[in-house]
Design a protein around this motif. Structure first.
Motif, PDB file in Angstrom:
ATOM      1  N   THR A  73       0.616 -19.552 -12.737  1.00  0.00           N
ATOM      2  CA  THR A  73      -0.824 -19.081 -12.806  1.00  0.00           C
ATOM      3  C   THR A  73      -0.725 -18.465 -14.361  1.00  0.00           C
ATOM      4  N   GLN A  74      -1.146 -18.697 -15.405  1.00  0.00           N
ATOM      5  CA  GLN A  74      -1.029 -17.830 -16.615  1.00  0.00           C
ATOM      6  C   GLN A  74      -2.585 -17.254 -16.771  1.00  0.00           C
ATOM      7  N   ARG A  75      -2.451 -15.965 -17.395  1.00  0.00           N
ATOM      8  CA  ARG A  75      -3.742 -14.944 -17.728  1.00  0.00           C
ATOM      9  C   ARG A  75      -3.553 -14.509 -19.143  1.00  0.00           C
ATOM     10  N   LEU A  76      -4.716 -14.586 -19.733  1.00  0.00           N
ATOM     11  CA  LEU A  76      -4.998 -13.877 -21.084  1.00  0.00           C
ATOM     12  C   LEU A  76      -4.194 -14.757 -22.308  1.00  0.00           C
ATOM     13  N   VAL A  77      -3.086 -14.727 -22.221  1.00  0.00           N
ATOM     14  CA  VAL A  77      -2.274 -15.432 -23.335  1.00  0.00           C
ATOM     15  C   VAL A  77      -1.903 -16.949 -22.858  1.00  0.00           C
ATOM     16  N   ARG A  78      -1.682 -17.696 -24.135  1.00  0.00           N
ATOM     17  CA  ARG A  78      -1.463 -19.086 -23.839  1.00  0.00           C
ATOM     18  C   ARG A  78       0.111 -19.222 -24.573  1.00  0.00           C
ATOM     19  N   PHE A  79       0.502 -20.266 -24.177  1.00  0.00           N
ATOM     20  CA  PHE A  79       2.064 -20.455 -25.157  1.00  0.00           C
ATOM     21  C   PHE A  79       1.712 -21.558 -26.292  1.00  0.00           C
ATOM     22  N   ALA A  80       0.967 -20.986 -27.195  1.00  0.00           N
ATOM     23  CA  ALA A  80       0.623 -21.486 -28.509  1.00  0.00           C
ATOM     24  C   ALA A  80       0.166 -20.518 -29.295  1.00  0.00           C
ATOM     25  N   PRO A  81      -0.084 -20.676 -30.529  1.00  0.00           N
ATOM     26  CA  PRO A  81      -0.448 -19.655 -31.494  1.00  0.00           C
ATOM     27  C   PRO A  81      -1.906 -19.330 -31.266  1.00  0.00           C
ATOM     28  N   MET A  82      -2.365 -18.137 -31.456  1.00  0.00           N
ATOM     29  CA  MET A  82      -3.643 -17.569 -30.781  1.00  0.00           C
ATOM     30  C   MET A  82      -4.166 -16.779 -32.062  1.00  0.00           C
ATOM     31  N   LEU A  83      -5.409 -16.510 -32.050  1.00  0.00           N
ATOM     32  CA  LEU A  83      -6.093 -15.503 -32.975  1.00  0.00           C
ATOM     33  C   LEU A  83      -5.500 -16.049 -34.439  1.00  0.00           C
ATOM     34  N   GLY A  84      -5.738 -17.443 -34.812  1.00  0.00           N
ATOM     35  CA  GLY A  84      -5.656 -17.651 -36.177  1.00  0.00           C
ATOM     36  C   GLY A  84      -3.976 -17.712 -36.603  1.00  0.00           C
ATOM     37  N   MET A  85      -3.021 -17.037 -36.105  1.00  0.00           N
ATOM     38  CA  MET A  85      -1.845 -17.346 -36.445  1.00  0.00           C
ATOM     39  C   MET A  85      -1.202 -18.635 -36.639  1.00  0.00           C
ATOM     40  N   SER A  86      -0.244 -18.721 -37.609  1.00  0.00           N
ATOM     41  CA  SER A  86       0.306 -20.100 -37.918  1.00  0.00           C
ATOM     42  C   SER A  86       1.450 -20.288 -37.003  1.00  0.00           C
ATOM     43  N   ASP A  87       1.970 -21.437 -37.081  1.00  0.00           N
ATOM     44  CA  ASP A  87       3.220 -21.901 -36.026  1.00  0.00           C
ATOM     45  C   ASP A  87       4.287 -21.007 -36.380  1.00  0.00           C
ATOM     46  N   GLU A  88       4.384 -20.624 -37.941  1.00  0.00           N
ATOM     47  CA  GLU A  88       5.625 -19.847 -38.182  1.00  0.00           C
ATOM     48  C   GLU A  88       5.583 -18.577 -37.608  1.00  0.00           C
ATOM     49  N   THR A  89       4.225 -17.921 -37.671  1.00  0.00           N
ATOM     50  CA  THR A  89       4.087 -16.566 -37.310  1.00  0.00           C
ATOM     51  C   THR A  89       4.416 -16.306 -35.831  1.00  0.00           C
ATOM     52  N   TYR A  90       3.694 -17.643 -35.111  1.00  0.00           N
ATOM     53  CA  TYR A  90       4.033 -17.474 -33.465  1.00  0.00           C
ATOM     54  C   TYR A  90       5.410 -17.565 -33.421  1.00  0.00           C
ATOM     55  N   ALA A  91       6.214 -18.294 -33.944  1.00  0.00           N
ATOM     56  CA  ALA A  91       7.792 -18.292 -33.763  1.00  0.00           C
ATOM     57  C   ALA A  91       8.625 -16.983 -33.994  1.00  0.00           C
ATOM     58  N   LYS A  92       7.781 -16.483 -35.075  1.00  0.00           N
ATOM     59  CA  LYS A  92       8.442 -14.947 -35.448  1.00  0.00           C
ATOM     60  C   LYS A  92       8.192 -13.900 -34.158  1.00  0.00           C
ATOM     61  N   VAL A  93       6.609 -14.002 -33.760  1.00  0.00           N
ATOM     62  CA  VAL A  93       6.317 -12.973 -32.576  1.00  0.00           C
ATOM     63  C   VAL A  93       6.915 -13.348 -31.476  1.00  0.00           C
ATOM     64  N   MET A  94       7.464 -14.570 -31.140  1.00  0.00           N
ATOM     65  CA  MET A  94       8.167 -14.977 -29.751  1.00  0.00           C
ATOM     66  C   MET A  94       9.648 -14.568 -29.914  1.00  0.00           C
TER      67      MET A  94
END
Length: 538
Positions: free
Chosen positions: A504-525
């Motif tokens: 069960t997942q809450r609040l965040v998803r496993f995909a870019p959120m809040l308008g971030m790009s795929d590249e930014t998402y990869a750097k955050v992860m």
């Protein structure tokens, strides 16, 4: 005229001449046989005769099942399983505890039937209700430990909730052997029932009645009748039909047949557990207590006339104590009381059949012809029973002899000297099997270290086989060609379940959120992964 056996078991008609031929005096009451055999799913009209190995007397004509009957057994079991899977775990466990007491209350009846069908000594037949009581109580008391939903680590701490459910397989097929006809008919099925499954079982044709009594006791303990189905017939027909319909198969028997079972399960992509043959070693180290080792070796070699998957057939003894050990071992073996009887006081009973007797005689004759020495035994004893064979100790067995590497499955043990313990372990590991081993030493720590290098699924220190087999919390099974999978312990019940992960997942998803790009998402992860590693998190 009807009479009770002195043990209290209400099974048998009175003797014509009990003093002259005690074993032949016991015959099952027809109504009792009809009650038991009425549990077999059979519409073929065919029967097969069952005879007791005690004196060859007829016991029953057992109805035989066909393919249509196996279909019907599975249909009944599936309907029962749908309801059973919704029965609470506590209710299922309570039934196991009732079975525990029933088996102890009716042990005299159970033992009578085991002795009549298998020919084993009464003290060895007692091991069977004992083992079932231990198994039923263990799984009932530990049910929640094995089967409750478990929480696991989520990928995002606090935001990912992960649970693992244990879901029943469905209908388990159990194909059980003749050598322990009551316990092998039941012990593998009890955890299957507790896990929410139904069972269709095909017991060996030679010992159907003990298995049918087990089914009767399950119903008396509260388990729904249709939950445990029994079919009868030759393995080539009925056993194959069970494999073709089950959701999981549990088989105990020969390695050759086990391969066929595994192939059938592989074709259907279903799981199986196989407890197969063994050529089990016993090591007597130089510091062993020789009296205890000799006593243990007698039980290891001759319990149930050697017709036990975990019995010893190869005995390795340190040079320093060889002569003194052999003297004690031979003396204890020669002191054994043999017989084909329902009574207490017999140390070793009969082999089960002419086939088993033929194998034993052939192995011993081959060994003697090629130079082995018989230290004691080596004779068929028809004066005691049609299939009684003396407990036999061989010396000088070499690799060209059949009994060197092939399983005898009878009361025959080969003695070997060893000079150093590394050599003894290497010789114990020789061959294709790896089921059970025993080590006798007064240095428990050293023996346990040696055990780690023995390629067997169970190793007993200063005991023949009972320490592992009766310790239900520990897994039991074989390495190499002695099998796959385990009975007993957590492994013995979890094999009958599917692991189902629910996240069960809450609040965040496993995909870019809040308008971030795929590249930014990869750097955050990537940054989060580095942080988790520095924090020492799994």
């Amino acid at each position: 005229m009807s009479a009770q056996h002195p043990s209290g078991g209400p099974l048998v008609d009175g003797p014509a001449d009990p003093e002259h031929d005690p074993a032949a005096s016991y015959a099952l009451e027809p109504a009792y046989v009809a009650r038991l055999t009425g549990r077999i799913v059979s519409t073929t009209g065919e029967t097969a005769a069952v005879h007791s190995p005690l004196q060859g007397q007829p016991l029953a004509h057992v109805p035989q099942s066909g393919a249509v009957d196996v279909d019907e057994a599975f249909a009944r079991a599936r309907r029962a399983q749908e309801q059973w899977s919704r029965t609470s775990l506590d209710d299922r466990a309570a039934m196991l505890l009732r079975l525990h007491d029933l088996v102890l209350d009716r042990q005299a009846e159970i033992i009578d039937l085991i002795c009549l069908e298998s020919g084993k000594a009464r003290k060895h037949a007692f091991d069977e209700p004992l083992h079932i009581a231990l198994t039923a109580r263990y799984y009932a008391r530990t049910a929640h430990d094995h089967l409750d939903t478990q929480r696991k680590l989520g990928v995002v701490p606090g935001l990912t909730r992960v649970e693992v459910n244990r879901v029943p397989k469905g209908v388990v097929g159990i194909i059980s052997p003749w050598n322990y006809p009551f316990t092998m008919a039941l012990c593998d099925g009890l955890p299957a029932l507790l896990a929410g499954n139904a069972v269709v079982t095909k017991p060996d044709a030679q010992t159907m009645l003990s298995a049918l009594l087990a089914a009767e006791l399950l119903e008396e303990a509260g388990f729904p009748r249709d939950l445990w189905q029994v079919v009868a017939g030759p393995g080539s027909r009925v056993g194959t039909s069970v494999i073709e319909r089950a959701d999981y198969v549990c088989f105990t028997g020969s390695t050759a047949t086990g391969r066929l079972v595994a192939q059938g399960c592989a074709d259907r992509l279903i799981g199986c557990s196989l407890e197969l043959g063994g050529k089990n070693p016993l090591l007597v180290l130089r510091d062993a207590d020789l009296e205890k080792a000799a006593e243990g070796a007698v039980r290891a070699s001759f319990s149930n006339a050697g017709q036990l998957c975990v019995s010893t057939e190869r005995l390795f003894v340190a040079d320093q104590v060889y002569d003194r050990f052999v003297e004690r071992f031979v003396a204890r073996t020669q002191a054994m009381t043999l017989g084909a009887s329902l009574e207490w006081g017999v140390d070793m009973g009969s082999l089960i059949s002419q086939d088993q007797l033929d194998t034993v005689e052939a192995h011993v004759a081959d060994a003697v012809a090629k130079g082995a020495t018989v230290l004691t035994g080596g004779r068929h004893r028809p004066d005691l029973g049609p299939f009684v064979y003396e407990p036999t100790i061989l010396e000088g067995v070499s690799p060209d002899m059949t009994c060197f590497g092939h399983e005898t499955f009878g009361p025959v043990i080969a003695l070997y000297r060893f000079h150093d313990e590394a050599d003894a372990v290497a010789r114990a590991n020789d061959g294709d099997y790896g089921l059970n081993a025993s080590i006798y030493s007064q240095d428990g720590r050293r023996a346990r270290e040696i055990a780690r290098h023995v390629r067997c699924g169970t190793v007993n220190i200063n005991e023949a086989f009972g320490a592992t087999f009766a310790s239900i919390d520990s897994p039991m099974g074989g390495m190499r060609q002695s099998g796959m999978g385990r009975r007993q312990g957590s492994e013995g019940i979890l094999r009958y379940t599917e692991a189902q992960s629910v996240a069960t997942q809450r609040l965040v998803r496993f995909a870019p959120m809040l308008g971030m790009s795929d590249e930014t998402y990869a750097k955050v992860m990537t940054a989060q992964l580095r942080l988790m590693n520095k924090l020492g998190r799994a």
